[in-house]
Design a protein around this motif. Structure first.
Motif, PDB file in Angstrom:
ATOM      1  N   LEU A 109     101.176  14.689 -80.311  1.00 20.63           N
ATOM      2  CA  LEU A 109     100.614  14.062 -79.111  1.00 20.63           C
ATOM      3  C   LEU A 109     101.742  13.782 -78.124  1.00 20.63           C
ATOM      4  O   LEU A 109     102.764  13.206 -78.500  1.00 20.63           O
ATOM      5  N   MET A 122      98.458  14.250 -72.861  1.00 20.40           N
ATOM      6  CA  MET A 122      97.613  13.241 -72.219  1.00 20.40           C
ATOM      7  C   MET A 122      98.337  12.672 -71.005  1.00 20.40           C
ATOM      8  O   MET A 122      99.568  12.670 -70.956  1.00 20.40           O
ATOM      9  N   ASP A 159      97.117   2.820 -81.178  1.00 20.45           N
ATOM     10  CA  ASP A 159      95.922   3.468 -80.648  1.00 20.45           C
ATOM     11  C   ASP A 159      95.683   4.818 -81.331  1.00 20.45           C
ATOM     12  O   ASP A 159      94.540   5.165 -81.654  1.00 20.45           O
ATOM     13  N   ALA A 160      96.755   5.581 -81.549  1.00 20.08           N
ATOM     14  CA  ALA A 160      96.614   6.900 -82.175  1.00 20.08           C
ATOM     15  C   ALA A 160      96.077   6.769 -83.596  1.00 20.08           C
ATOM     16  O   ALA A 160      95.163   7.500 -84.001  1.00 20.08           O
ATOM     17  N   LEU A 197      92.295   5.527 -83.371  1.00 19.75           N
ATOM     18  CA  LEU A 197      91.308   6.433 -82.784  1.00 19.75           C
ATOM     19  C   LEU A 197      91.294   7.817 -83.432  1.00 19.75           C
ATOM     20  O   LEU A 197      90.321   8.544 -83.297  1.00 19.75           O
ATOM     21  N   LEU A 198      92.377   8.178 -84.123  1.00 25.59           N
ATOM     22  CA  LEU A 198      92.449   9.493 -84.760  1.00 25.59           C
ATOM     23  C   LEU A 198      92.794   9.335 -86.239  1.00 25.59           C
ATOM     24  O   LEU A 198      93.847   9.775 -86.712  1.00 25.59           O
ATOM     25  N   ASP A 248      90.207  13.567 -74.680  1.00 30.49           N
ATOM     26  CA  ASP A 248      91.445  13.666 -75.457  1.00 30.49           C
ATOM     27  C   ASP A 248      91.128  13.641 -76.955  1.00 30.49           C
ATOM     28  O   ASP A 248      91.681  14.419 -77.736  1.00 30.49           O
ATOM     29  N   LEU A 249      90.239  12.730 -77.350  1.00 27.97           N
ATOM     30  CA  LEU A 249      89.889  12.612 -78.771  1.00 27.97           C
ATOM     31  C   LEU A 249      89.150  13.846 -79.257  1.00 27.97           C
ATOM     32  O   LEU A 249      89.350  14.295 -80.395  1.00 27.97           O
ATOM     33  N   ARG A 261      95.290   7.514 -71.079  1.00 33.50           N
ATOM     34  CA  ARG A 261      95.410   8.183 -72.379  1.00 33.50           C
ATOM     35  C   ARG A 261      94.225   7.835 -73.282  1.00 33.50           C
ATOM     36  O   ARG A 261      93.540   6.830 -73.101  1.00 33.50           O
ATOM     37  N   PHE A 262      94.037   8.693 -74.260  1.00 34.08           N
ATOM     38  CA  PHE A 262      93.006   8.522 -75.281  1.00 34.08           C
ATOM     39  C   PHE A 262      91.614   8.348 -74.673  1.00 34.08           C
ATOM     40  O   PHE A 262      90.823   7.515 -75.122  1.00 34.08           O
ATOM     41  N   GLU A 263      91.343   9.154 -73.625  1.00 38.04           N
ATOM     42  CA  GLU A 263      89.976   9.203 -73.139  1.00 38.04           C
ATOM     43  C   GLU A 263      89.131  10.023 -74.112  1.00 38.04           C
ATOM     44  O   GLU A 263      89.648  10.697 -75.007  1.00 38.04           O
ATOM     45  N   GLU A 264      87.836   9.997 -73.924  1.00 37.76           N
ATOM     46  CA  GLU A 264      86.935  10.661 -74.867  1.00 37.76           C
ATOM     47  C   GLU A 264      87.286  12.136 -75.052  1.00 37.76           C
ATOM     48  O   GLU A 264      87.288  12.654 -76.177  1.00 37.76           O
TER      49      GLU A 264
END
Length: 460
Positions: A303, A277, A325-326, A329-330, A287-288, A282-285
């Protein structure tokens, strides 16, 4: 010692098609659009009983110093320097062009054996162009059709005269099966994936210590999935650089579709996938979506927040923010290792390579059946499964069927009635109990055979 051949020539003469024919697989992207190949690609080729290393290169073309075209030609020059012989390919249907004549002088100056290959010679349409090729002064042209496999016998005869005598079988080393120790130390297959312009090629170049892969500020520089061998502190890795993955709705060109398909094949072939990323975005759609794809394919995941050198705040708080965030979101790969790196400056590379090895070890983890069922009994007692339609679910026992990734079978009374939320509870509890952070975990439900099924009430 292996014999190496580089395929050179102007763009769109069929070099990648010939490469694919000789390696026996469609490894290199092929399209009617000129200039598809950019990075040089190596493969193990076979023609009859001849075995050699073949290098596919970008089309020879002129470009301003420092431009992408000029750096593509530098890659070709590196391939020529590594090669023992050259296949100079022309398009027999198009005939000779001024570029062919100019690059024939370039091949001559390499001072290496050159085989002149007149490609696209199927039928009689290429005869005139093949006759013109005599004017290049590179010897008799060998008429082939790489797409249809014609002329391979003539190519074999010419190549056999160039290659050294094969080693006698008595002198060759015995092909013994790998021991367990050798299998444990074989190269780890790693795919580097992510959105376009996330710095994937720059990261691999730093690992190699050379400008092996083309890089550019423009997104979409990488097209083929290129494999390179890396030795990091005594451990071997086979690393795949891939094209950037955009949202499907934004992929319009046929060539980009081919590049994305090639990248997805690299993910399926890999054992560990590094999802790269941009640390600033980071962690844009997308990426997810990519991380979810890797989990569904069952690959170990790491990651990498790249371009960390551009971050204003680099302290422990920033790293903790990444971790939060990881996990938020994941949730499907809770605890996934996340590393802040800079491919350009070399920051965090040691941590990344260690994270890859740790993720690979977890991906291969096996849990003993006795320990597994002790955990299972405690987990069910702490949180029993809910009753469905007034009927209690009976969970019998669990066993691990395989690793890579860790996969388990849970025997129960009504498999179709077990809620997904309860499966997620078991998965998270299993991760925590056996220290399996971040790696995909599979739990399959299976019903035990009913010993009283044959005594069911018969119809009157």
């Amino acid at each position: 010692m292996s014999f190496t051949i580089a395929i050179i020539g102007r763009p769109n003469v069929g070099k990648s098609t010939l490469f694919n024919r000789l390696v026996g697989q469609k490894l290199a992207l092929v399209d009617d659009l000129p200039g598809v190949t950019r990075d040089r690609r190596e493969g193990e080729a076979r023609l009859g009983d001849l075995e050699f290393i073949i290098i596919d290169t970008a089309g020879l073309d002129e470009g301003a110093k420092g431009s992408l075209t000029a750096r593509m030609q530098e890659q070709t020059e590196t391939a020529i320097a590594q090669a023992d012989a050259l296949f100079f390919v022309i398009d027999a249907r198009a005939g000779l062009t001024p570029n062919d004549r100019a690059f024939a002088d370039f091949a001559r100056r390499a001072n290496k054996p050159v085989l002149l290959v007149a490609n696209k010679s199927e039928g009689k349409h290429g005869d005139a162009g093949a006759m013109e090729a005599f004017a290049l002064g590179l010897g008799d042209p060998i008429q082939v059709s790489a797409e249809h496999g014609e002329g391979m016998g003539e190519l074999y005869d010419a190549l056999a005269r160039l290659m050294p005598e094969p080693v006698d079988e008595d002198e060759a080393e015995d092909d013994e099966p790998l021991s367990e120790e050798e299998a444990a130390t074989r190269p780890i297959r790693v795919a580097i994936v992510g959105r376009p312009n996330a710095g994937k090629s720059t990261l691999i170049n730093h690992l190699l210590g050379e400008e092996r892969l083309l890089t550019s500020p423009e997104a979409g520089t990488t097209r083929d999935s290129i494999a390179v061998e890396i030795n990091w502190k005594g451990r071997e890795f086979r690393v795949f650089d891939t094209a950037g993955l955009r949202r499907r709705s934004r992929i319009e060109e046929k060539l980009e579709k081919l590049s994305v398909a090639d990248a997805l094949r690299a993910v399926r072939f890999a054992e560990v996938v590094v999802m790269t990323m941009d640390a600033q975005n980071r962690f844009e759609e997308q990426d997810l979506r990519i991380a979810d794809l890797i989990e569904r394919e069952g690959r170990a995941i790491v990651l990498a927040a790249n371009k960390w050198d551009l971050m204003e705040s680099k302290g422990g708080g920033a790293i903790s923010g990444l971790r939060r965030d990881a996990d938020h979101l994941l949730p499907q790969v809770k605890g996934v290792p996340i590393v802040a790196v800079s491919g350009l400056m070399g920051e965090g590379i040691d941590r990344l390579m260690q994270a890859i090895q740790d993720a690979y070890a977890l991906w291969n983890r096996r849990v003993s059946t006795s320990a597994l069922n002790r955990w299972f009994e405690e987990a069910v007692q702490a949180n029993p499964p809910p009753a469905v339609s007034g009927r209690r679910l009976k969970l019998n026992y669990i066993t691990q069927t395989k690793a890579r990734p860790p996969s388990f079978v849970l025997f129960c009374s009504r498999a179709d009635a077990v809620p997904q939320s309860y499966l997620r509870y078991l998965t998270n509890s299993l991760r925590e109990a056996f220290d399996l952070p971040g790696t995909p975990v599979r739990i399959t439900l299976r019903e035990k055979a009913n010993p009283f099924a044959h005594k069911r009430k018969r119809l009157s």
